[in-house]
Design a protein around this motif. Structure first.
Motif, PDB file in Angstrom:
ATOM      1  N   VAL A 101       6.453  -5.514   3.436  1.00 53.94           N
ATOM      2  CA  VAL A 101       7.103  -6.325   2.400  1.00 53.94           C
ATOM      3  C   VAL A 101       8.544  -6.658   2.785  1.00 53.94           C
ATOM      4  O   VAL A 101       9.024  -7.748   2.480  1.00 53.94           O
ATOM      5  N   ILE A 102       9.226  -5.738   3.478  1.00 57.98           N
ATOM      6  CA  ILE A 102      10.600  -6.002   3.892  1.00 57.98           C
ATOM      7  C   ILE A 102      10.568  -7.090   4.961  1.00 57.98           C
ATOM      8  O   ILE A 102       9.929  -6.945   5.991  1.00 57.98           O
ATOM      9  N   GLY A 103      11.194  -8.211   4.682  1.00 52.46           N
ATOM     10  CA  GLY A 103      11.201  -9.347   5.589  1.00 52.46           C
ATOM     11  C   GLY A 103      10.168 -10.413   5.242  1.00 52.46           C
ATOM     12  O   GLY A 103      10.107 -11.445   5.889  1.00 52.46           O
ATOM     13  N   ARG A 104       9.374 -10.170   4.206  1.00 56.62           N
ATOM     14  CA  ARG A 104       8.334 -11.116   3.804  1.00 56.62           C
ATOM     15  C   ARG A 104       8.847 -11.992   2.664  1.00 56.62           C
ATOM     16  O   ARG A 104       9.603 -11.542   1.818  1.00 56.62           O
ATOM     17  N   ASP A 117      16.046   4.642  -2.842  1.00 57.95           N
ATOM     18  CA  ASP A 117      16.288   4.807  -1.403  1.00 57.95           C
ATOM     19  C   ASP A 117      15.101   5.496  -0.725  1.00 57.95           C
ATOM     20  O   ASP A 117      14.700   5.115   0.372  1.00 57.95           O
ATOM     21  N   ASP A 118      14.527   6.483  -1.407  1.00 61.25           N
ATOM     22  CA  ASP A 118      13.381   7.198  -0.845  1.00 61.25           C
ATOM     23  C   ASP A 118      12.157   6.283  -0.739  1.00 61.25           C
ATOM     24  O   ASP A 118      11.447   6.288   0.271  1.00 61.25           O
ATOM     25  N   ILE A 119      11.905   5.477  -1.750  1.00 56.40           N
ATOM     26  CA  ILE A 119      10.777   4.540  -1.713  1.00 56.40           C
ATOM     27  C   ILE A 119      10.977   3.524  -0.593  1.00 56.40           C
ATOM     28  O   ILE A 119      10.038   3.211   0.148  1.00 56.40           O
ATOM     29  N   LEU A 120      12.181   3.025  -0.430  1.00 56.02           N
ATOM     30  CA  LEU A 120      12.454   2.082   0.661  1.00 56.02           C
ATOM     31  C   LEU A 120      12.250   2.742   2.023  1.00 56.02           C
ATOM     32  O   LEU A 120      11.710   2.123   2.944  1.00 56.02           O
ATOM     33  N   ALA A 121      12.642   4.006   2.155  1.00 55.44           N
ATOM     34  CA  ALA A 121      12.416   4.737   3.409  1.00 55.44           C
ATOM     35  C   ALA A 121      10.916   4.866   3.659  1.00 55.44           C
ATOM     36  O   ALA A 121      10.455   4.704   4.796  1.00 55.44           O
ATOM     37  N   LYS A 144      17.422  -6.757  -1.871  1.00 57.25           N
ATOM     38  CA  LYS A 144      16.677  -7.462  -2.915  1.00 57.25           C
ATOM     39  C   LYS A 144      15.625  -6.530  -3.527  1.00 57.25           C
ATOM     40  O   LYS A 144      15.444  -6.494  -4.748  1.00 57.25           O
ATOM     41  N   LEU A 145      14.926  -5.761  -2.682  1.00 55.91           N
ATOM     42  CA  LEU A 145      13.951  -4.798  -3.191  1.00 55.91           C
ATOM     43  C   LEU A 145      14.615  -3.719  -4.035  1.00 55.91           C
ATOM     44  O   LEU A 145      14.093  -3.318  -5.069  1.00 55.91           O
ATOM     45  N   ARG A 146      15.774  -3.261  -3.587  1.00 51.38           N
ATOM     46  CA  ARG A 146      16.517  -2.240  -4.343  1.00 51.38           C
ATOM     47  C   ARG A 146      16.841  -2.761  -5.740  1.00 51.38           C
ATOM     48  O   ARG A 146      16.608  -2.082  -6.733  1.00 51.38           O
ATOM     49  N   ALA A 147      17.331  -3.984  -5.816  1.00 54.54           N
ATOM     50  CA  ALA A 147      17.657  -4.578  -7.114  1.00 54.54           C
ATOM     51  C   ALA A 147      16.394  -4.777  -7.951  1.00 54.54           C
ATOM     52  O   ALA A 147      16.391  -4.522  -9.161  1.00 54.54           O
ATOM     53  N   PHE A 148      15.302  -5.209  -7.325  1.00 53.87           N
ATOM     54  CA  PHE A 148      14.047  -5.441  -8.039  1.00 53.87           C
ATOM     55  C   PHE A 148      13.465  -4.132  -8.567  1.00 53.87           C
ATOM     56  O   PHE A 148      12.995  -4.073  -9.705  1.00 53.87           O
ATOM     57  N   ALA A 168      20.008   6.438   3.599  1.00 58.60           N
ATOM     58  CA  ALA A 168      18.808   6.125   4.364  1.00 58.60           C
ATOM     59  C   ALA A 168      17.540   6.459   3.593  1.00 58.60           C
ATOM     60  O   ALA A 168      16.526   5.817   3.764  1.00 58.60           O
ATOM     61  N   GLY A 169      17.595   7.441   2.736  1.00 63.56           N
ATOM     62  CA  GLY A 169      16.421   7.844   1.978  1.00 63.56           C
ATOM     63  C   GLY A 169      15.546   8.803   2.757  1.00 63.56           C
ATOM     64  O   GLY A 169      15.716   9.009   3.950  1.00 63.56           O
ATOM     65  N   ASP A 170      14.593   9.377   2.076  1.00 69.13           N
ATOM     66  CA  ASP A 170      13.679  10.366   2.622  1.00 69.13           C
ATOM     67  C   ASP A 170      12.257   9.830   2.444  1.00 69.13           C
ATOM     68  O   ASP A 170      11.767   9.693   1.325  1.00 69.13           O
ATOM     69  N   ALA A 171      11.600   9.501   3.555  1.00 68.94           N
ATOM     70  CA  ALA A 171      10.268   8.888   3.493  1.00 68.94           C
ATOM     71  C   ALA A 171       9.237   9.810   2.845  1.00 68.94           C
ATOM     72  O   ALA A 171       8.333   9.345   2.143  1.00 68.94           O
ATOM     73  N   VAL A 172       9.364  11.123   3.048  1.00 67.15           N
ATOM     74  CA  VAL A 172       8.406  12.060   2.441  1.00 67.15           C
ATOM     75  C   VAL A 172       8.567  12.056   0.923  1.00 67.15           C
ATOM     76  O   VAL A 172       7.588  11.951   0.176  1.00 67.15           O
ATOM     77  N   ALA A 173       9.810  12.127   0.464  1.00 68.41           N
ATOM     78  CA  ALA A 173      10.056  12.051  -0.985  1.00 68.41           C
ATOM     79  C   ALA A 173       9.668  10.667  -1.506  1.00 68.41           C
ATOM     80  O   ALA A 173       9.171  10.539  -2.631  1.00 68.41           O
ATOM     81  N   GLY A 174       9.861   9.642  -0.676  1.00 67.17           N
ATOM     82  CA  GLY A 174       9.495   8.282  -1.064  1.00 67.17           C
ATOM     83  C   GLY A 174       8.003   8.116  -1.249  1.00 67.17           C
ATOM     84  O   GLY A 174       7.549   7.397  -2.136  1.00 67.17           O
ATOM     85  N   ARG A 175       7.238   8.797  -0.413  1.00 69.09           N
ATOM     86  CA  ARG A 175       5.775   8.739  -0.567  1.00 69.09           C
ATOM     87  C   ARG A 175       5.367   9.313  -1.916  1.00 69.09           C
ATOM     88  O   ARG A 175       4.513   8.756  -2.604  1.00 69.09           O
ATOM     89  N   ALA A 176       5.986  10.420  -2.295  1.00 69.25           N
ATOM     90  CA  ALA A 176       5.700  11.020  -3.603  1.00 69.25           C
ATOM     91  C   ALA A 176       6.163  10.097  -4.729  1.00 69.25           C
ATOM     92  O   ALA A 176       5.445   9.895  -5.719  1.00 69.25           O
ATOM     93  N   ALA A 177       7.333   9.496  -4.576  1.00 67.19           N
ATOM     94  CA  ALA A 177       7.853   8.590  -5.610  1.00 67.19           C
ATOM     95  C   ALA A 177       7.025   7.320  -5.703  1.00 67.19           C
ATOM     96  O   ALA A 177       6.903   6.722  -6.774  1.00 67.19           O
ATOM     97  N   PHE A 178       6.432   6.899  -4.573  1.00 64.66           N
ATOM     98  CA  PHE A 178       5.597   5.697  -4.557  1.00 64.66           C
ATOM     99  C   PHE A 178       4.331   5.873  -5.398  1.00 64.66           C
ATOM    100  O   PHE A 178       3.687   4.888  -5.764  1.00 64.66           O
ATOM    101  N   ALA A 179       4.005   7.098  -5.752  1.00 67.80           N
ATOM    102  CA  ALA A 179       2.822   7.356  -6.580  1.00 67.80           C
ATOM    103  C   ALA A 179       2.866   6.540  -7.868  1.00 67.80           C
ATOM    104  O   ALA A 179       1.826   6.066  -8.340  1.00 67.80           O
ATOM    105  N   LYS A 180       4.054   6.317  -8.416  1.00 63.19           N
ATOM    106  CA  LYS A 180       4.164   5.505  -9.637  1.00 63.19           C
ATOM    107  C   LYS A 180       3.883   4.029  -9.360  1.00 63.19           C
ATOM    108  O   LYS A 180       3.570   3.279 -10.260  1.00 63.19           O
ATOM    109  N   CYS A 181       3.964   3.619  -8.102  1.00 64.48           N
ATOM    110  CA  CYS A 181       3.671   2.239  -7.696  1.00 64.48           C
ATOM    111  C   CYS A 181       2.214   2.078  -7.265  1.00 64.48           C
ATOM    112  O   CYS A 181       1.643   0.988  -7.344  1.00 64.48           O
TER     113      CYS A 181
END
Length: 126
Positions: A57-60, A114-118, A85-89, A23-36
């Motif tokens: 973006v999911i579903g777009r 997984d964290d970024i997707l969460a 698809k996002l995971r692969a991208f 499922a991933g961790d949204a808090v860790a994903g927010r930190a990982a999203f910093a590179k994006c």
């Protein structure tokens, strides 16, 4: 009568969703999203920058936001962004959409993806 620990464990395992991905961790994903975030924005005030905004973006459909000029490869990709698809991208952008103009080589950590997707799921807009 005491419950059989083997049956209890088997029942608990049967209740785990069989999605194939954590499922991933949204808090860790927010930190990982910093590179994006140097190119992409999410949230109520998100706008395109060096890359398209990623709210909802999911579903777009790929290459479909009006406020960003996509590469011909992305504009003509012809698919909808699913989590798979996002995971692969995120893992290998040029393999999913050859010729896209994103200057990013990918993320090697499945956990980080997984964290970024969460995180992206957590900032969905109505």
């Amino acid at each position: 009568m005491r419950p059989n620990p083997c049956l209890t464990l088997a029942f608990a395992i049967a209740l785990i969703p069989m999605t194939g991905h954590a499922a991933g961790d949204a808090v860790a994903g927010r930190a990982a999203f910093a590179k994006c975030a140097s190119c992409h924005a999410v949230g109520p005030s998100a706008r395109a920058g060096f890359g398209p905004q990623l709210s909802n973006v999911i579903g777009r459909k790929a290459g479909s936001t009006a406020d960003f000029k996509y590469s011909p490869a992305m504009a003509g990709a012809g698919f909808v962004w699913t989590e798979d698809k996002l995971r692969a991208f995120l893992k290998a952008p040029s393999e999913v959409v050859p010729g896209n103009k994103m200057r990013f080589w990918g993320i090697g950590s499945d956990r980080q993806i997984d964290d970024i997707l969460a995180y992206l799921r957590s900032v969905r807009q109505p």
